[in-house]
Scaffold this motif. Structure first.
Motif, PDB file in Angstrom:
ATOM      1  N   THR A   1     -10.971  -3.288  -8.742  1.00  0.00           N
ATOM      2  CA  THR A   1     -10.420  -3.603  -7.429  1.00  0.00           C
ATOM      3  C   THR A   1      -9.277  -2.652  -7.114  1.00  0.00           C
ATOM      4  N   ALA A   2      -8.931  -2.613  -5.844  1.00  0.00           N
ATOM      5  CA  ALA A   2      -7.748  -1.860  -5.429  1.00  0.00           C
ATOM      6  C   ALA A   2      -6.701  -2.861  -4.983  1.00  0.00           C
ATOM      7  N   CYS A   3      -5.477  -2.532  -5.226  1.00  0.00           N
ATOM      8  CA  CYS A   3      -4.370  -3.397  -4.863  1.00  0.00           C
ATOM      9  C   CYS A   3      -3.380  -2.499  -4.123  1.00  0.00           C
ATOM     10  N   ALA A   4      -2.845  -2.957  -3.010  1.00  0.00           N
ATOM     11  CA  ALA A   4      -1.990  -2.090  -2.206  1.00  0.00           C
ATOM     12  C   ALA A   4      -0.659  -2.760  -1.913  1.00  0.00           C
ATOM     13  N   SER A   5       0.325  -1.938  -1.593  1.00  0.00           N
ATOM     14  CA  SER A   5       1.642  -2.495  -1.296  1.00  0.00           C
ATOM     15  C   SER A   5       2.509  -1.465  -0.579  1.00  0.00           C
ATOM     16  N   THR A   6       3.463  -1.961   0.174  1.00  0.00           N
ATOM     17  CA  THR A   6       4.536  -1.101   0.666  1.00  0.00           C
ATOM     18  C   THR A   6       5.865  -1.760   0.289  1.00  0.00           C
ATOM     19  N   HIS A   7       6.743  -0.966  -0.280  1.00  0.00           N
ATOM     20  CA  HIS A   7       8.081  -1.435  -0.633  1.00  0.00           C
ATOM     21  C   HIS A   7       9.100  -0.840   0.339  1.00  0.00           C
ATOM     22  N   LEU A   8      10.151  -1.581   0.589  1.00  0.00           N
ATOM     23  CA  LEU A   8      11.240  -1.079   1.425  1.00  0.00           C
ATOM     24  C   LEU A   8      12.574  -1.379   0.748  1.00  0.00           C
ATOM     25  N   ALA A   9      13.409  -0.364   0.669  1.00  0.00           N
ATOM     26  CA  ALA A   9      14.734  -0.545   0.067  1.00  0.00           C
ATOM     27  C   ALA A   9      15.806  -0.094   1.045  1.00  0.00           C
ATOM     28  N   MET A  10      16.909  -0.814   1.063  1.00  0.00           N
ATOM     29  CA  MET A  10      18.099  -0.358   1.784  1.00  0.00           C
ATOM     30  C   MET A  10      19.208  -0.249   0.748  1.00  0.00           C
TER      31      MET A  10
END
Lengths: 794, 160
Positions: free
Chosen positions: A639-648
């Motif tokens: 399977t593929a697993c996806a994500s977007t992370h955001l940091a400040m």
């Protein structure tokens, strides 16, 4: 979201609920059992004298008065055990590869500081360590090339003479004409990116206890491993024992993160010694030994160049990667594991036609690199996501917009990347959009701009990535690797009391699989969760199992659990149908009760089991079947697993310390079995990613000596340096896999370093600083700022 | 180095008298001499906090304490906090908030938190995180542990 299986969806489900973990009561009361908690009768302890040389010939070993220390039983060097085992060979079909033999103790020469050379066996660890002090090794130092760049030179001193080179791994992945794409592009950005060496640092150190059964001439190894099945198979072949006389048990294991996911010198050692001495033998690493000699991670230099058109669309990527794999190619994964994955995953979750990635893996006098949570992808994502931001900056485009334009869209799946990876349906775009909505991205930008107007160094960073999880038999981690990672088996039985035992080849070491797999089995079988015992972490449970690694256990273990539970359920219902005298399709099972829809008549699982096993003649012998089943599952592609992370982040202009002000994750792990556990996995992985971005670094000096041998030198995140992590789950459908589960144990380590690096670069954008090395420590930041200010003055 | 001494100490309400080597660590004494293996050893240099116990009511690193230093002391370990069928309040909060994964650091956290709840206001998340900063957890990222302690501190109310 659509239903995955209508017959299942009709019942109240445990899958999807925040079920409290079954593991917890024992672990919370000190009733867990880790390897060092065991002390069989006659136990002996091993202490190991390790090399203090990076590369040297062993001239002689003088044990001095060591035997006179009260309690010392035996002392061994490589010569004393030479006939007792065959070395482990991490084979591979890769062209030009050399498989370094792997032994319990260094033979002839040492190849890194910390390599085991002499083993002292004593009645107590205290006595064994006393004896170590009295032993001296005479070394003839050999020339060393400590850095990977030096070691890769043609005239570099060879670490393994038989290999004829230090460059034992060399591969290229290519599609299209990247040189032409770069030459013609409107915008080209490039960099030389590096994530320095790190160590997994699980809280429990590596611990091994071997017991030799004289009666059966059989070996049991209790190991703090996450791959008991793999270790069992390799020990069987190294010690020339059939599989039915070697058993590897991983009891409660205090974390691994990859560090306990390969064969270790000391793991072989205790087995050889237990058989030789016919007594139980235990080795428990202390923290310095783990920091010195546990398999390590990262340590690639990635030179990469990205071509983008005037609208921000990706055209091509060209990369040259050199990976420092340490002194040995690790068993079973080989030294290709980490650096080759960097090149495989470098194109990221993006649409891009042209690609060429070249990678070399170089032997150096350091501990071997091995699996570490995220494998290769933290580094590849760091490089690619930095390039994405650099391109956006050149184009004057928002970082979220350049990602939106290039992330593979729903209509494009399955999408094949330039390196050959196939992304199947996963929520690439939805995760980017989701994280921006979660934090109110436009408002966050305004906050940043306001802070910047006050002269503060505040920045925002995004990182999008995808990973392959729950990989099936179609894809090998490295070609010709001596193991199969693509299947898992479950074995379920109901006994005469109606109790359910479900056994697996996986090996939970903190993931809570005793809970999540019980949720799956209870739903599928229709029994009560409290009637299920999940067994795992024992090579004797199923014919073939490898363990828990590579975000596979929910996908493969969950799939095998589902298939097997369905087989067993069919047998239960068939027996019940006979006993209740109703057609089998009139029956349903839920919460341990089997009910006839037409009459509302019921039987419990216990009653059915009792009738099947204990009441002779109740079911005619030709119809009677044991309530057992064993099925394996292979997701083939995975399977593929996806994500977007955001940091400040904010950088302190006085101390150059980076504070993470906000951290948000939008991720797609498919159908969630237990949201509590999934959140915990994300938190923990992000913490390790933040550690890799800001703190964690294994440092060897020019002489190959380790400078970070304590937890006061090797820093990891603590509660007061961690932000609150905000999470959005996007549960995208996954129609081709049983259960719809995607693996998710690793992801946080992949996105966080890149997001932080982008945020720090954004914070310092007024100075034109682009972070290219992680961890971005205060010292590194200070130098970057000094250099930028210096050049600004010129 | 091999000097022995006889010590008497109270652990979780039981009194023990034992002859021990002068150099024996309290952590090894608890684990290997008495079989109280709930207390774990993570670094043996006082950084990670896995071996934390309560000594005369305050948290202490049992890996940096000699057994003979505990002569006459009252010791509390994780085994004294509750049983599997009857979890203590801190243990319950950890379970409800999923404050543990591999469980190795957990006994040390439970003992530290027990001490902190007795002696510190813990009114803000920052204060809670500061109180936990002497214990390393590699699995949870601390968030669920902070959630558990926040609830425990609220439930306890202001220190009197």
């Amino acid at each position: 979201m659509t239903a995955f299986d209508a017959s299942v969806e009709m019942r109240p489900r445990l899958v999807g609920q925040r079920i409290k973990r079954t593991e917890d009561p024992r672990l919370l009361t000190g009733s867990g059992r880790y390897v060092d908690d065991m002390a069989p009768q006659g136990l002996l302890h091993v202490a190991v004298l390790r090399s203090d040389q990076p590369h040297a010939r062993i001239r002689s070993i003088d044990v001095g008065e060591a035997f006179a220390v009260p309690g010392v039983v035996a002392i061994f060097d490589a010569g004393d055990i030479a006939g007792d085992f065959k070395p482990a060979i991490p084979t591979s079909r890769m062209k030009g590869y050399y498989a370094t033999p792997f032994r319990p103790l260094a033979e002839g020469k040492v190849r890194y500081v910390g390599e085991p050379v002499v083993a002292v066996v004593a009645e107590s660890r205290y006595a064994a360590e006393d004896a170590l002090e009295l032993i001296s090794i005479d070394y003839e130092p050999l020339p060393v090339a400590v850095s990977k760049d030096d070691a890769a030179m043609d005239d570099a001193p060879l670490l393994h003479d038989e290999a004829g080179t230090n460059v034992i791994i060399s591969r290229t992945f290519a599609r299209g004409d990247v040189d032409a794409a770069i030459a013609a592009a409107a915008v080209v950005v490039k960099g030389r990116f590096r994530m320095t060496r790190k160590t997994p640092m699980p809280m429990e150190t590596r611990s091994y206890l071997a017991e030799w059964d004289r009666r059966r001439q059989a070996l049991t190894l209790h190991s703090s491993t996450n791959i008991p099945g793999i270790i069992c198979d390799v020990l069987g072949s190294c010690l020339d024992l059939p599989g039915n006389r070697v058993r590897v048990v991983a009891p409660d294991v205090g974390g691994s993160f990859g560090g306990k996911g390969s064969l270790n010198h000391e793991e072989m050692l205790v087995c050889v010694l237990a058989r030789k001495l016919e007594r139980p033998v235990k080795f428990v690493a202390d923290r310095m030994e783990d920091l010195t000699a546990m398999s390590q991670a990262f340590d690639e230099t990635i030179e990469a160049e990205l071509a983008v058109d005037a609208d921000g669309r990706l055209l091509g990527l060209r990369a040259d990667v050199i990976g420092d794999i340490g002194a040995y190619s690790i068993y079973p994964w080989t030294g290709a594991l980490e650096p080759v994955q960097v090149v495989s995953f470098l194109p990221g979750p993006y649409r891009m036609e042209h690609y060429r990635g070249r990678v070399r893996g170089v032997l150096t006098p350091k501990p071997p690199t091995g699996p570490y949570r995220g494998v290769g992808r933290p580094s590849s994502t760091f490089a690619m996501e930095r390039l994405m931001d650099m391109a956006a900056r050149k184009l004057g485009m928002d970082p979220s917009e350049i990602r939106r334009r290039n992330l593979v869209t729903a209509e494009e799946f399955p999408y094949r990347t330039g390196s050959g990876i196939i992304w199947d349906r996963s929520a690439f775009q939805e995760c980017l959009q989701g994280v921006c909505e979660l934090v109110d991205y436009p408002a966050l930008l305004r906050q940043r701009d306001a802070a910047r107007a006050e002269g503060r160094w505040v920045g925002i960073g995004l990182a999008s990535y995808a990973e392959l999880t729950g990989i099936g038999s179609r894809i090998a981690v490295a070609p010709g690797m001596p193991i199969n990672t693509g299947t898992e088996t479950a074995s379920i039985r109901i006994d005469a009391t109606g109790a359910v035992t479900a056994a697996f080849g996986i090996s939970s070491h903190g993931q809570g699989l005793e809970t999540t797999l019980a949720q799956v089995v209870a739903d599928e079988l229709g029994c009560r969760m409290e009637d299920i015992e999940i067994q795992h972490g024992d090579s004797a449970l199923v014919p073939m199992g490898t363990g828990t690694y590579a975000s596979r256990s929910a996908v493969l273990g969950g799939g095998a659990a589902t298939k097997t539970a369905r087989v067993v359920k069919a047998k239960v219902l068939k027996a019940a149908a006979f006993l209740m005298d109703v057609p089998v399709d009139d029956l349903e099972a839920e919460g341990g009760i089997i009910r006839a829809r037409s009459s509302n008549a019921t039987m419990t699982f216990r009653e059915v089991a009792h009738a099947v096993y204990a009441q002779m003649g109740r079911i005619p012998h030709e119809q009677r079947e044991d309530l057992v089943g064993s099925e394996s599952y292979d997701p083939y592609l995975g399977t593929a697993c996806a994500s977007t992370h955001l940091a400040m982040v904010e950088v302190d202009p006085a101390t150059f310390a980076v504070t993470v002000k906000r951290f948000a994750v939008a991720e797609d792990c498919g159908r969630i079995i237990n949201p509590l556990i999934v959140d915990g996995q994300v938190h923990g992985a992000v913490a390790q990613g933040i550690g890799a971005a800001l703190l964690e670094e294994v440092v060897h000096d020019e002489g190959g000596q380790l400078l970070t041998a304590s937890l006061a030198d090797y820093l990891v995140p603590i509660a007061s340096t961690m932000p609150e992590i905000e999470i959005l789950h996007v549960e995208a459908d996954l129609p081709n896999n049983i259960g719809g589960f995607r693996g998710m144990g690793e992801g946080g380590t992949i996105g966080a370093p890149a997001a932080i690096a982008n945020a720090v670069s954004d914070a310092l954008a007024p100075l034109g600083i682009e972070v290219d090395t992680l961890p971005v420590t205060p010292d590194r930041l200070f130098r970057l700022v000094q250099a930028a200010r210096g050049s600004a003055r010129l | 180095m091999q000097d022995q001494a006889t010590i008497t100490l109270t652990i979780n309400g039981l009194t023990y008298t034992r002859a021990v080597d002068a150099r024996l660590l309290l952590s090894d004494f608890l684990r290997h001499e008495l079989g109280l293996t709930g207390t774990h050893v993570g670094c043996e240099h006082g950084v990670c906090g896995a071996c934390t116990i309560l000594m005369d009511g305050r948290s202490a690193r049992s890996c940096l304490t000699l057994a003979i230093q505990a002569d006459g002391a009252t010791i509390e370990t994780v085994e004294g906090l509750g049983r599997m069928s009857d979890l203590g309040r801190v243990q319950q909060a950890f379970r409800e908030h999923h404050g543990l994964q591999c469980g190795f650091c957990t006994p040390g956290f439970l003992m530290t938190i027990t001490d902190m709840l007795r002696h510190h206001p813990l009114e803000t998340d920052d204060a809670i995180r500061e109180a936990l900063s002497g214990n390393i957890c590699r699995c949870t990222g601390y968030q669920h542990i902070v959630d558990a302690v926040r609830e425990l501190a609220r439930e306890r109310g202001p220190l009197t």
